[in-house]
Design a protein around this motif. Structure first.
Motif, PDB file in Angstrom:
ATOM      1  N   SER A 247       0.795  -1.224   0.000  1.00 15.65           N
ATOM      2  CA  SER A 247       0.000   0.000   0.000  1.00 15.65           C
ATOM      3  C   SER A 247       0.826   1.271   0.000  1.00 15.65           C
ATOM      4  CB  SER A 247      -0.969  -0.003   1.184  1.00 15.65           C
ATOM      5  OG  SER A 247      -0.251  -0.237   2.364  1.00 15.65           O
ATOM      6  N   SER A 252      -1.755   9.320  -3.855  1.00  9.82           N
ATOM      7  CA  SER A 252      -2.658  10.079  -4.704  1.00  9.82           C
ATOM      8  C   SER A 252      -1.929  11.216  -5.402  1.00  9.82           C
ATOM      9  CB  SER A 252      -3.830  10.618  -3.891  1.00  9.82           C
ATOM     10  OG  SER A 252      -3.342  11.337  -2.794  1.00  9.82           O
TER      11      SER A 252
ATOM     12  N   ASN C  82     -14.607   7.392   8.053  1.00 13.11           N
ATOM     13  CA  ASN C  82     -13.907   6.538   7.113  1.00 13.11           C
ATOM     14  C   ASN C  82     -14.784   6.298   5.898  1.00 13.11           C
ATOM     15  OD1 ASN C  82     -12.435   4.644   5.791  1.00 13.11           O
ATOM     16  ND2 ASN C  82     -12.798   2.998   7.271  1.00 13.11           N
ATOM     17  N   GLY C  84     -13.707   4.651   3.357  1.00 16.70           N
ATOM     18  CA  GLY C  84     -13.233   3.441   2.705  1.00 16.70           C
ATOM     19  C   GLY C  84     -12.140   3.718   1.694  1.00 16.70           C
ATOM     20  N   LEU C  85     -11.723   2.669   1.010  1.00 16.84           N
ATOM     21  CA  LEU C  85     -10.672   2.784   0.012  1.00 16.84           C
ATOM     22  C   LEU C  85     -11.275   2.646  -1.379  1.00 16.84           C
ATOM     23  CD1 LEU C  85      -7.985   0.428   1.582  1.00 16.84           C
ATOM     24  CD2 LEU C  85      -8.148   2.896   1.783  1.00 16.84           C
ATOM     25  N   THR C  86     -10.627   3.261  -2.354  1.00 15.99           N
ATOM     26  CA  THR C  86     -11.055   3.054  -3.729  1.00 15.99           C
ATOM     27  C   THR C  86     -10.597   1.662  -4.165  1.00 15.99           C
ATOM     28  OG1 THR C  86      -9.019   3.818  -4.709  1.00 15.99           O
ATOM     29  CG2 THR C  86     -10.676   5.480  -4.216  1.00 15.99           C
ATOM     30  N   PRO C  91      -7.353   6.017  -0.078  1.00 17.61           N
ATOM     31  CA  PRO C  91      -8.485   6.485   0.715  1.00 17.61           C
ATOM     32  C   PRO C  91      -9.372   7.412  -0.124  1.00 17.61           C
ATOM     33  CG  PRO C  91      -6.407   6.878   1.847  1.00 17.61           C
ATOM     34  CD  PRO C  91      -6.056   6.430   0.475  1.00 17.61           C
ATOM     35  N   GLU C  94      -9.012  11.126   0.389  1.00 16.18           N
ATOM     36  CA  GLU C  94      -7.836  11.772  -0.201  1.00 16.18           C
ATOM     37  C   GLU C  94      -8.111  12.151  -1.659  1.00 16.18           C
ATOM     38  OE1 GLU C  94      -3.672   9.928  -0.635  1.00 16.18           O
ATOM     39  OE2 GLU C  94      -4.168   9.774   1.492  1.00 16.18           O
ATOM     40  N   ASN C 480     -16.996   2.486  -3.290  1.00 20.56           N
ATOM     41  CA  ASN C 480     -16.679   3.445  -2.231  1.00 20.56           C
ATOM     42  C   ASN C 480     -16.480   4.842  -2.794  1.00 20.56           C
ATOM     43  OD1 ASN C 480     -16.901   1.618  -0.199  1.00 20.56           O
ATOM     44  ND2 ASN C 480     -14.725   1.118  -0.131  1.00 20.56           N
TER      45      ASN C 480
END
Lengths: 625, 362, 515
Positions: A247, A252, C82, C84-86, C91, C94, C480
């Motif tokens: 990860s 981004s 939260n 979630g994640l893509t 995130p 973000e 998400n």
């Protein structure tokens, strides 16, 4: 009244002149081009990770960046030949026994990563960590087979040929510059299995929480620590690295605050800026030494990868100079003329790594629930005749003439499922594979033969009455839709009522499309040139065999292609045999090898698109203005 | 204080009411409305144009509805069909170096370097395999008009019913219905398109239109509700109630006719919104899909050919604009007709609320 | 009232909850994330399918999966928010943080322009209802209303980017084009001004001559390659601004108004050279604000001291004249960088891009230069701004026209006229002001809608904002991410609906909020 007329005249004249002015294309400015040192590449999809081996929605786009920042043992050139990159190292077969197949990789000395750390055999070990599920299990990093024990290195690599055949751990020798890997059986495409280099010292440093470039000694120590963790299968340390690997590379954006350890490269470029889904900027890697030398005259100093999803926007961007290279793998004649008509752009048209093909359903196949009972089902004479009739009625010449020739004037129908035109094997195979019944005579004659075959089972059939309903699945692109219409029109004359099934998503798992087609027209693209290519598509219950084909002779031919190291002549003979079986069963017919248009800024030199591998960027070291 | 002279800015508020009342003396409400509408030149011209477009579009290709045994087929007068390949049309007459057949339509007279006014075999040219583009555009327009009508009908029907019930009964019924309306309002049209496209993509355009219609009524419902809220307090409603009329009778016989103006006006906006929404969805790949045709799909398929065969791009665009423009003008005319003094003005905000659907195309 | 607000807020939660449940399930059933593997030739396909099933919880039915997503949102209550994640593992929050500013940057100028232009044109058409200008603007606005934006975008790119850049190679305008463009300009100007036939033609001729002179000047001096307003251009614009401001606020007949407005304009012209010092290469946004602060305070002071009575009127004249006249000075400064920008390696002589939000090839020095990076942003905004403005302009024209007409029919306007107020005062003070009131509620709704993103516009111009996120999320089954965009725009929509309902009551006291 008069004034009105005059006004109207003026307005008309104004409109005409405006239009005339607007449509006239002025000469383009290329005066400043001599100084240009930048290339803007296009990515049709989002770049999602700096590490192309982690899971993500599209590895193709991530690979575009990776192809500029990394170099390994081999690369494909524009003739689809696998080139050994001697600057990086060499490989050879050390031992070739039925149960002991050893490959030896030697890293050339004198190379460094972009942070100055020496590249050696230790950097190859990570491939084993991210590909071998046995190692993962043994080192306590998780179990690939068990969904609850997600591997620490959550890679895309598990379950492949490497994982299936590797025996034990790779061994380092020769001052850590040579790596020996042992496999359980000879692997025909062994050159493709070469491990790629990864900056393991950076991984080790980041696992220790470092966020900046370190001194040479710290780097060396980190690398030694990785080696130690690897050999001792230190679960805790490897898990920490796995977390970063899985990860940490997902970011981004890249800017001044990004951890530079993430960006370490051994390719010609190094990432300097990146905004997720938008663009990436890469600058020259001053320590580049792992691949062919960069062009010395006006080389490229900066590369930008711009994400543009929309087709027309891409073309207009090229015309306006907002991007420099466009690679269209699915062009229509119109696309070609638009691109060729741009005065600032040069185009190259050649066959890419994809081919289009018709596959007929014969049985309920792997991955389907509903039993298949359509007109082509089974191995009865009736099914075979109907299949043959349908293939005979495919207007392949017309399809090529109308839609492919406007792109590539010398295109001809492709007659083999396994080889492309222009290779010696192709001629050998097509001469005796039995494809000639589909090439003899005119299309009108073939359609008449087809109608005769259909009439045997459907006496009412005529060139206007179509009793055989066929569900015809193909993707939703302008080219496929146009091809589909031609098929429909011609098949009608042979008694087939073709119903086009064009789902939004061709392989979607829903009853409307997947399980209810009789014939599919689709394209296969090759990622590599290998002996065992496409065997999953043809063998009984193969992962890609969605048409239910099954033939034991064909299975054994494919098995031997997968597991024996053969000479080219032997490969051709096996492929001929396979093509013969497909022809005899009237299972399918190839259509054409897809031409690809590469359009690029005409001042840019040495653009040589490659059909497989890194299509555009494989020779960035040769690019210049 | 400065002396302020009379400014030159003029207005047109000159005794309008007086003129109006003389003109409409002795006419029924309906006659007044029709008369006013006919007087609105732009709206009348648009109505004529729209009818002409619809007639040409549906008669040229004929009508094919349904499949199998339930198929209704009326042949049209245009010689080509959308699945009919005319190889000569495509390749023999290609121009501009393009691979598509040239349009044979020529409106420029000879002295302007034209060949005289002629339509020729393929007035709009052909597509890349020789299918007549006029036929494709007509088919696309048929689909787009059908979407427009289905969405419009459904939207008006549901919107009126929900709005009427909420406005008439008020209280808890109103609160619940309005919150449901809000819920529909925040669900983006494009998601509906995506679901339909994926699940029922090859069932044709009707399911798409129906689903869009089910998500197109919210704006109208709000208007009808407000209208009903005021109307139900009026004396004639009390009178009807005292006379023993049922709720249903009051709603349909007494209040609804008084709210018809706003329904018609907002309804036309819904229609023009629907055609643009279809266009946008098809463009995004969530609407009508191949092998079927719609105007939005044609534009998105051929916009890339803009440089070499611009007619492939212009014609469907022109048709979309013409239809939407006509519907908008008709709506304008209807508004004026129902609402001569613009007391109950439909502001742009309300207009846009009414066409929540068209928010996709930005 | 408080009870009403609380109840509405409570309802909002229910609506957003219901809508998000609906949207989640619709989207979950709208595609199949595993379908991508159908065409895959990967040897380890089975593992990849297993991996994706595990990561996206595909074995859990969507209605239940929804609640695990909701848990992250609700956890926001105790600070554990939260989203979630893509699907790519980033995130969602973000990604949203990157996209929101992009969308705002894209739509804010266009919305502003559309509002200003739309309201001006709309009010003029209302004042001159049923005039030729009214009819043509009605037609134009309906036409713009009916345009598909992707269609407009293709045309804009072709003519305003590609062809314009080609034109810049040799930026001379042929005489015939000068004549035609001037005539068109004259017609538009005459349409705006209106009046009797003689006046119409006088204005037409005047405006056309003016435009012709400007175009000839631009063509002869290669103005398009090295654009600049110079002190004369700035001065001319300042005086024009002053005239408009005076006419709107006090009327050009007012002597003190003229003194205040034109006086401020002259002072600004006098400040032209001194202000250049504040706009050096290492300037920043602070300098720009500083310049505005200086000019506005000078302008306001002049306005304030011009008169002893009605100080506020002249203060306003001074304030707005100063504000609007400073803009050309700033623009002029940006223009002075144009030639260098255009000929830099990054731009390569083609300044108007067809897409993107910034030029990634600019050198660090260029990026650090406020004027050059500002110019870069501006040229990237040109096309999408025009496209978005054209589309939404029409709405404001129709709205403000209708709104003003409605107000002008009111009895108090009749009263105002009857008591002998000038037509200007009636329309500006009584008409326009009241017509603007309902606008506030619309703006709330519009700005809420903006964050949802302009899906198509962002796509064709490759701006990676909220609209693009929504589109890609829908296409790539990124639940998400999809929900992230959805929850944001849904909340804002519901909130805006609520606020505009409240504002309605505030703006128009006749509307009572029923308990």
């Amino acid at each position: 009244m008069k004034r009105n007329l005059a006004l109207r005249a003026v307005a008309t004249a104004a409109a005409t002149a405006l239009l005339a002015g607007a449509f006239s294309v002025g000469a383009l400015n290329s005066a400043q081009a001599a100084t240009k040192t930048t290339v803007t590449l296009l990515s049709a999809g989002d770049i999602t990770s700096l590490n192309p081996s982690t899971k993500g929605s599209n590895t193709t786009y991530n690979n575009l960046a990776a192809s500029l920042t990394g170099f390994g043992f081999t690369y494909y050139n524009n003739n689809a030949e696998l080139v050994m990159n001697t600057k990086f190292g060499s490989m050879k077969i050390l031992k070739k026994a039925p149960k002991d197949f050893q490959l030896q990789y030697t890293v050339a000395s004198g190379q460094t990563w972009s942070d100055g750390t020496k590249i050696d055999g230790v950097d190859l070990l990570l491939t084993h960590v991210i590909s071998s599920s046995k190692f993962s299990k043994a080192a306590g990093l998780g179990d690939v087979a068990d969904a609850t024990k997600k591997p620490a290195f959550d890679s895309l690599g598990y379950g492949g040929a490497y994982d299936d055949n590797v025996v034990g751990e790779p061994k380092l020798s020769n001052g850590n510059m040579t790596l020996t890997v042992k496999y359980g059986k000879p692997l025909p495409d062994w050159e493709l299995l070469a491990p790629g280099p990864s900056p393991v010292h950076a991984l080790s440093l980041m696992a220790d929480g470092k966020t900046s470039l370190q001194s040479a000694s710290a780097n060396a120590a980190a690398k030694a620590k990785f080696l130690k963790d690897f050999t001792s299968k230190n679960s805790a340390n490897l898990t920490k690295m796995g977390k970063i690997w899985t990860s940490g590379y997902l970011v981004s954006k890249v800017d001044k605050d990004t951890n530079p350890l993430l960006l370490i490269s051994n390719g010609g470029f190094i990432i300097s800026k990146y905004v997720n889904k938008d663009s990436m900027t890469l600058v020259r890697n001053a320590k580049y030494s792992s691949g062919p030398a960069m062009s010395t005259k006006n080389p490229i100093k900066t590369v930008v990868i711009k994400v543009i999803n929309e087709n027309t926007a891409q073309v207009q961007a090229l015309r306006n100079g907002d991007i420099d290279i466009l690679y269209n793998t699915n062009p229509t004649g119109n696309d070609k003329i638009v691109l060729a008509g741009m005065t600032n752009v040069a185009t190259q048209i050649k066959v890419g790594g994809s081919y289009s093909i018709f596959h007929l359903r014969t049985d309920t196949a792997f991955g389907f629930d509903d039993p298949y009972t359509g007109p082509f089902a089974g191995n009865s004479q009736r099914a075979k005749d109907l299949r043959r009739a349908f293939l005979l009625a495919l207007p392949r010449v017309q399809m090529i003439d109308t839609l492919i020739k406007p792109v590539k004037a010398d295109a001809t129908p492709l007659d083999s499922q396994f080889t492309f035109q222009g290779t010696p094997a192709y001629n050998t195979i097509t001469k005796s594979s039995g494809v000639d019944i589909y090439t003899k005579g005119t299309q009108a004659e073939r359609t008449a033969q087809a109608l005769a075959l259909v009439k045997k089972y459907y006496p009412t059939a005529s060139d206007t009455v179509a009793p055989v309903k066929i569900s015809f699945l193909h993707a939703d692109t302008p080219l496929r839709n146009a091809l589909g219409k031609l098929v429909k029109a011609e098949a009608l004359k042979a008694g087939f009522d073709v119903i086009e099934t064009i789902p939004a998503d061709m392989f979607a798992d829903d009853t409307n499309s997947k399980s209810k087609f009789d014939v599919i027209m689709h394209g296969f693209s090759l990622n590599s040139v290998s002996q065992s290519a496409a065997s999953d598509t043809y063998k009984t219950d193969g992962g890609n065999n969605a048409w239910g084909w099954s033939d034991s002779t064909l299975d054994s031919i494919l098995a031997s292609l997968e597991s024996e190291i053969l000479t080219p002549a032997q490969v051709t003979a096996k492929r001929l045999a396979a093509d013969k079986i497909i022809m005899a069963n009237a299972w399918g017919l190839a259509l054409y090898a897809g031409p690809v248009i590469t359009a690029y800024n005409k001042d840019l030199k040495n653009i040589k698109p490659a059909p497989v591998g890194n299509n555009i960027t494989w020779n960035y070291f040769e690019w210049s203005y | 204080m400065d002396e302020i002279k009379k400014s030159t800015i003029s207005t047109s508020d000159k005794n309008e009411t007086g003129i109006e009342s003389k003109e409409t003396e002795g006419l029924s409400q309906r006659q007044i409305i029709v008369k006013r509408f006919i007087k609105h030149k732009a709206a009348m011209a648009s109505l004529v144009t729209l009818i002409a477009i619809i007639v040409i579009v549906y008669t040229s290709l004929g009508v094919n509805i349904g499949t199998g045994r339930f198929k209704i087929s009326i042949p049209g007068w245009w010689p080509y069909k959308i699945d009919q390949i005319d190889p000569e049309g495509a390749l023999a007459s290609s121009c501009n170096g393009g691979v598509t057949g040239c349009p044979t339509l020529d409106l420029a007279p000879p002295f302007l370097d034209g060949d005289g006014i002629r339509f020729g075999g393929h007035p709009f040219g052909t597509d890349i395999i020789g299918i007549d583009y006029f036929a494709l555009v007509m088919r696309g327009a048929q689909q787009s008009i059908m979407v427009m009508l289905i969405v419009g009908t459904l939207g008006i029907l549901i919107g009126t019913i929900v709005g009427a019930i909420a406005g008439f009964f008020g209280g808890i019924v109103d609160a619940v219905l309005m919150r449901v309306t809000d819920m529909f309002l925040v669900t983006p049209t494009i998601v509906i398109g995506a679901v339909i496209g994926f699940r029922f993509g090859n069932l044709g355009v009707a399911p798409l239109a129906i689903m869009l219609g089910l998500f197109a009524w919210m704006g109208l419902a709000r208007f009808v509700r407000t209208e009903f809220l005021t109307l139900r307090e009026r004396e004639f409603v009390d009178a009807a109630r005292v006379a023993g009329a049922s709720d249903r009778r009051i709603i349909f016989k007494h209040i609804l006719p008084n709210a018809i103006g706003i329904i018609v006006v907002v309804g036309t906006l819904l229609l023009s919104g629907a055609i643009l929404a279809e266009t946008a969805l098809s463009y995004l790949g969530f609407g009508v899909r191949a092998p079927d045709v719609s105007l939005g799909l044609l534009i998105s398929q051929y916009q890339g050919s803009f440089g070499i065969s611009p007619w492939l791009f212009w014609w469907p665009g022109t048709l979309i604009i013409s239809i939407a423009l006509c519907v908008n003008f008709i709506g304008d005319g209807l508004r004026d007709a129902f609402d001569p003094r613009q007391r109950r003005h439909i502001s742009m905000k309300e207009r846009r609320k009414a066409r929540e659907l068209s928010e996709v195309p930005s | 009232m408080l009870q009403y607000i609380l109840r509405r807020l409570g309802m909002m939660f229910v609506i957003v909850f219901g809508a998000s449940f609906l949207a989640y399930n619709l989207q979950a059933y709208s595609s199949d994330p595993l379908s991508g593997f159908g065409e895959s030739t990967a040897e380890n396909k089975e593992y990849l399918i297993l991996q994706m099933t595990r990561d996206l919880q595909l074995d859990v039915p969507p209605p239940i999966r929804y609640f695990s997503w909701l848990r992250g949102i609700v956890a926001g209550l105790w600070g554990d928010f939260n989203m979630g994640l893509t699907r790519d593992g980033l995130p969602v929050i973000e990604i949203l943080a990157i996209a929101i500013p992009v969308t705002i940057k894209l739509v804010i100028t266009a919305t502003f322009l559309a509002i200003v232009l739309g309201i001006s044109v709309g009010m003029i058409t209302a004042i001159r209802q049923y005039s030729r200008f009214d009819y043509s603007m009605t037609f134009v606005s309906f036409l713009l209303f009916s345009l598909p934006i992707f269609w407009v975008a293709v045309l804009l790119k072709e003519f305003m980017a590609i062809q314009f850049n080609d034109f810049l190679v040799n930026p001379t305008i042929p005489p015939i084009a000068i004549v035609l463009y001037s005539l068109v300009f004259g017609l538009v100007a005459a349409g705006f001004v209106g009046g009797a036939r003689l006046q119409f033609f006088l204005v037409l001729a005047g405006a056309a001559l003016f435009a012709a002179a400007l175009l000839y000047f631009a063509s002869a001096t290669q103005w398009f390659i090295e654009p600049s307003l110079g002190i004369f251009g700035v001065g001319f614009l300042a005086l024009c601004n002053a005239a408009i401001v005076i006419q709107l606020i006090s009327g050009l007949d007012s002597k003190k108004g003229r003194i205040a407005g034109f006086g401020v304009a002259l002072v600004i012209i006098a400040l032209y050279y001194p202000l250049q010092a504040l706009m050096s290469a290492d300037a920043s946004l602070i300098n720009v604000f500083g310049i505005f602060a200086i000019t506005i305070s000078v302008g306001s002071a002049i306005g304030y001291f011009v008169s002893t009575i009605d100080k506020r009127v002249y203060l306003r004249i001074g304030f707005f004249t100063a504000l609007m006249s400073t803009v050309p000075i700033i623009v002029n400064r940006f223009m002075s960088e144009f030639a260098g920008y255009m000929n830099s390696d990054a731009v390569n002589g083609r300044p108007v891009p067809t897409l993107g939000q910034r030029n990634d090839l600019l050198t660090p020095e260029q990026i650090d230069n406020f004027w050059i990076s500002g110019l870069d942003t501006a040229v990237h905004l040109v096309l999408p701004t025009i496209a978005l403005t054209l589309i939404s302009f029409a709405g404001y024209v129709r709205f403000s026209r209708g709104s003003l007409l409605e107000v002008l029919n009111m009895d108090y306007i009749r009263t105002a006229r009857a008591k002998g107020l000038s037509e200007r005062t009636v329309i500006v003070r009584h008409g326009m002001r009241n017509a603007m009131l309902p606008l506030t509620t619309i703006l709330v709704n519009d700005f809420a809608g903006l964050l949802g993103g302009a899906i198509i516009t962002e796509g064709v111009f490759a701006w990676q904002g909220m609209g693009q996120l929504f589109n890609t999320a829908l296409r790539s089954y990124d639940l998400n991410l999809f929900m992230g965009v959805f929850i944001l725009s849904a909340t804002l929509t519901v909130l805006a609906n609520f606020v505009s309902d409240l504002l309605y009551g505030v703006v128009d006291p006749r509307i009572r909020i029923r308990k």
